[in-house]
Design an enzyme around this catalytic site. Structure first.
Site, PDB file in Angstrom:
ATOM      1  N   CYS A 356      76.396  91.715 -63.937  1.00  0.00           N
ATOM      2  CA  CYS A 356      76.464  91.001 -65.226  1.00  0.00           C
ATOM      3  C   CYS A 356      77.620  90.005 -65.342  1.00  0.00           C
ATOM      4  O   CYS A 356      77.392  88.883 -65.818  1.00  0.00           O
ATOM      5  CB  CYS A 356      76.509  91.962 -66.399  1.00  0.00           C
ATOM      6  SG  CYS A 356      76.186  93.670 -66.044  1.00  0.00           S
ATOM      7  N   LYS A 491      69.189 100.596 -76.665  1.00  0.00           N
ATOM      8  CA  LYS A 491      68.451 100.389 -75.429  1.00  0.00           C
ATOM      9  C   LYS A 491      67.124 101.129 -75.418  1.00  0.00           C
ATOM     10  O   LYS A 491      66.876 102.000 -76.261  1.00  0.00           O
ATOM     11  CB  LYS A 491      69.285 100.786 -74.220  1.00  0.00           C
ATOM     12  CG  LYS A 491      69.599 102.260 -74.159  1.00  0.00           C
ATOM     13  CD  LYS A 491      70.288 102.613 -72.858  1.00  0.00           C
ATOM     14  CE  LYS A 491      70.719 104.067 -72.901  1.00  0.00           C
ATOM     15  NZ  LYS A 491      71.078 104.623 -71.628  1.00  0.00           N
ATOM     16  N   HIS A 537      70.282  93.248 -70.647  1.00  0.00           N
ATOM     17  CA  HIS A 537      70.269  93.652 -69.234  1.00  0.00           C
ATOM     18  C   HIS A 537      68.933  94.346 -69.017  1.00  0.00           C
ATOM     19  O   HIS A 537      68.531  95.159 -69.850  1.00  0.00           O
ATOM     20  CB  HIS A 537      71.335  94.694 -68.910  1.00  0.00           C
ATOM     21  CG  HIS A 537      72.708  94.386 -69.383  1.00  0.00           C
ATOM     22  ND1 HIS A 537      73.712  94.048 -68.519  1.00  0.00           N
ATOM     23  CD2 HIS A 537      73.256  94.386 -70.616  1.00  0.00           C
ATOM     24  CE1 HIS A 537      74.828  93.863 -69.210  1.00  0.00           C
ATOM     25  NE2 HIS A 537      74.577  94.060 -70.487  1.00  0.00           N
TER      26      HIS A 537
HETATM   27 ZN   LIG Z   1      73.824  93.873 -66.522  1.00  0.00          ZN
END
Ligand SMILES: [Zn+2]
Ligand SMILES: [Zn+2]
Length: 663
Positions: A356, A491, A537
């Site tokens: 990231c 998430k 992500h």
């Molecule tokens: Zn990530």
């Protein structure tokens, strides 16, 4: 009889003072006496329930069922089905194992004895003269069963550090003394059941009675505190259940799991290997494995092109500064791989634990307008994380692995649509790889402690709503876990159930408000003002290593046709037909069908058996008649004889099967 109104009020006040409000998971509230315990709350619902609960969460902390609650609280009762319930059960079982050991091996010393994912273990030092061997396990099991039947209570006692040190010093248990002397907290808890007392934070069962079925599984050596310079202790693994039937089923599953162990099958199929010289936890992909992995990557690459992802490539190391900015140094730095030094003084690099930060810097390399969002950067990025050597396991727990990583930078109003698209990609993967049994979990904030999350109330609300709506629109059957979100965003996780019903966490989609802040990422809005993008992500496979491991265990190495290393093998009935076999090989290879010939001078029956063991989906037998008719006799793995076919028909059959799998 009439009470004096004053007394009446006083009485009410006294009673009222002793009532507390208990909030249940469905948000209903009931009043109980102050000092009510979990088991009493369960009993107030039903005796049957009380028999099935093993622990209670009180304001998010897991407690013993017998511990008094003395203020208003939100609670959740944990049964076997909950991880917290099993944990209390197995933790209590570890104490039971210790009690049995102490009665069979007087003077034995104890290290640590935690509950683990499946069962528990205890690290013990039986003394230099005594060796505990596999065939002692049955005797220890019997002792545990005998002690469990006594239904001794697990009694919690708070003492201070000096008292704890005194107790274990007098007992002569130097391992516990070492652990206690490092504790910062003054308050230390001891738990006693029967004749055994242990240092522990709990929680445990009220008593030993529910532990009905006991199996000690294995013995291993384990260095004290994982340190090779210290004494090697004896680690005894075990598992327990509330019912004998559950243990029997577990043992059958374990046998079946052994047959599916990806480490064994990976070796047999020549997919990957490890080398002590290269280093523990660093997989080496062999040609067949590397090609299989490439097919997985290419499959996803193609899907990602369709979904508007842009490829990026970033290095394996980055300056320490980068990971300080991202916060990963804090998280992975101390106990992880140490910085790499260069001849330049003060220059420090780190192996990347995440991709990231690199993708954030790529985003930052040019200005972005609201019109070009979302930007989706994808990379098969290899990352490195230092796992304890005892934690390493085949391809599922490694120190270097490749994520099918991507980061989506979008506007807050685009979150839902982006989630839907990622879910679509995950569906495509599950279908192509035959995972038709999966669970979905949405992790949201703990509503009681909203202040510990970053990103602001408005954004969180929007993101949580977007995830739930995306799940609903895709018809997902999901569970919501409050308090399971990361501090930087909610998430969505996908867990597949494999052929044995074991759950494996694979794909994740994670919203992030933290990194855009830390890296000061921006886009220019329609009003010419600067805004923060939201970051997502996502990794549908999770990591290629773990995914391939799960796939092997799920399929026993019988991969879907499109993915499998060798799709067909030609078996000449005798050497006479080797020339024709070569012609068939040429034709099939030219039709993009991965084919081999087994030219060994062996009986055809043996060739068939050997190649079936190699899990090759199609066996093509060629002899006199096949040469004459320009055909092959087709045998399909698991389905037997399919009859003779023209080569073009066979090629079409394969292509059609693959087309269906990848549709
Ligand atoms: Zn990530
Ligand atoms: Zn314990």
């Amino acid at each position: 009889m009439k009470l004096c109104p004053y007394l009446c009020k006083l009485f009410q006040k006294l009673v009222y003072k002793h009532m507390i409000k208990i909030t249940f998971p469905d948000k209903s509230i009931r009043e109980f006496n102050n000092d009510v315990t979990g088991i009493e709350i369960a009993r107030s619902i039903s005796e049957r329930l009380a028999k099935k609960v093993y622990a209670i969460s009180v304001n998010g902390e897991v407690w013993d069922l017998t511990r008094p609650i003395n203020k208003d609280a939100s609670i959740k009762l944990h049964k076997w089905e909950d991880a917290e319930g099993k944990h209390a059960f197995w933790h209590s079982s570890a104490h039971l194992l210790a009690e049995a050991l102490e009665s069979l091996y007087p003077g034995i010393k104890f290290g640590i004895g935690p509950a683990i994912e499946n069962g528990f273990y205890y690290d013990v030092d039986p003394g230099d003269e005594v060796i505990i061997k596999d065939n002692d396990l049955v005797r220890i099991e019997q002792k545990m069963t005998e002690l469990a039947r006594q239904n001794n209570s697990y009694i919690r006692k708070k003492i201070n550090k000096a008292e704890a040190l005194d107790y274990f010093t007098r007992k002569g248990d130097e391992y516990k003394v070492e652990l206690i002397s490092e504790l910062v907290d003054e308050d230390i808890f001891l738990y006693t059941q029967g004749s055994f007392t242990d240092l522990c934070r709990g929680p445990h069962l009220p008593g030993t009675e529910p532990i009905k079925a006991i199996k000690l599984l294995s013995i291993a050596g384990a260095y004290w505190r994982g340190d090779e310079t210290r004494k090697q202790l004896t680690r005894i693994y075990g598992i327990t259940f509330p019912k004998k039937k559950m243990l029997d089923e577990y043992l059958i599953m374990l046998e079946e799991a052994k047959k599916r162990d990806h480490r064994r099958i990976g070796k047999e199929l020549e997919l990957f290997t490890f080398s002590q010289k290269v280093g523990q936890g660093l997989p080496l992909w062999l040609p067949k494995g590397a090609q299989l992995r490439e097919r997985l990557e290419n499959f996803l690459r193609k899907v990602q092109v369709d979904y508007g992802y842009l490829p990026v490539i970033t290095p394996h190391i980055g300056q320490k500064e980068l990971f300080i900015t991202s916060g990963h140094y804090d998280k992975y730095g101390k106990d992880s791989f140490q910085p790499i030094h260069t001849p330049e003084e003060k220059e420090e690099f780190m192996l990347k634990p995440m991709n990231c930060p690199f993708h954030c810097e790529i985003y930052k390399s040019k200005p972005h307008s609201y019109r070009e969002l979302p930007v989706r950067y994808a990379e098969f990025g290899t990352v490195y994380r230092y796992e304890q050597s005892g934690e390493l396991h085949g391809l599922t727990r490694v120190r270097g692995f490749t994520q099918d990583d991507a980061h989506i930078f979008c506007r807050p109003d685009q979150l839902k649509e982006e989630f839907i698209k990622v879910i679509d990609i995950i569906f495509l993967i599950f279908k192509a790889l035959d995972f038709n049994n999966f669970l979905t979990q949405v992790s949201l904030r703990d509503w009681e402690n909203k202040e510990k999350y970053m990103g602001g109330e408005k954004n969180w609300k929007k993101a949580e709503k977007a995830i739930l709506e995306a799940c609903d629109e895709k018809g997902l059957d999901y569970i919501i876990e409050y308090g399971e979100a990361a501090f930087y965003g909610p998430k969505l996780d996908f867990m597949v159930k494999d052929a044995l019903g074991r759950k494996w966490q694979l794909g994740t989609i994670q919203v992030d408000y933290n990194l855009p802040e830390r890296f000061d990422l921006e886009y220019i809005g329609a009003d010419d003002k600067r805004y923060r993008p939201v970051m997502i992500h996502r990794a549908p496979f999770g990591s290629l290593e773990r995914f391939v491991a799960v796939l092997i265990e799920h399929t026993v190495g019988k991969f879907p046709l499109w993915l499998t290393p060798d799709q067909a093998v030609i078996l000449p009935v005798s050497e006479k037909y080797n020339d024709y076999a070569k012609k068939v090989l040429n034709f099939l290879n030219n039709s993009d069908i991965r084919t081999l010939i087994d030219e060994r001078n062996e009986k055809i029956g043996k060739k068939i058996r050997d190649n079936e063991l190699k899990k090759i989906p199609y066996l093509l037998i060629v002899g006199e008649r096949e040469v004459e008719n320009k055909t092959v006799s087709v045998r399909k793995q698991g389905e037997g004889d399919q009859g003779a076919m023209k080569l073009t028909d066979f090629a079409k059959l394969i292509q059609e099967e693959i087309r269906k799998q990848l549709k």
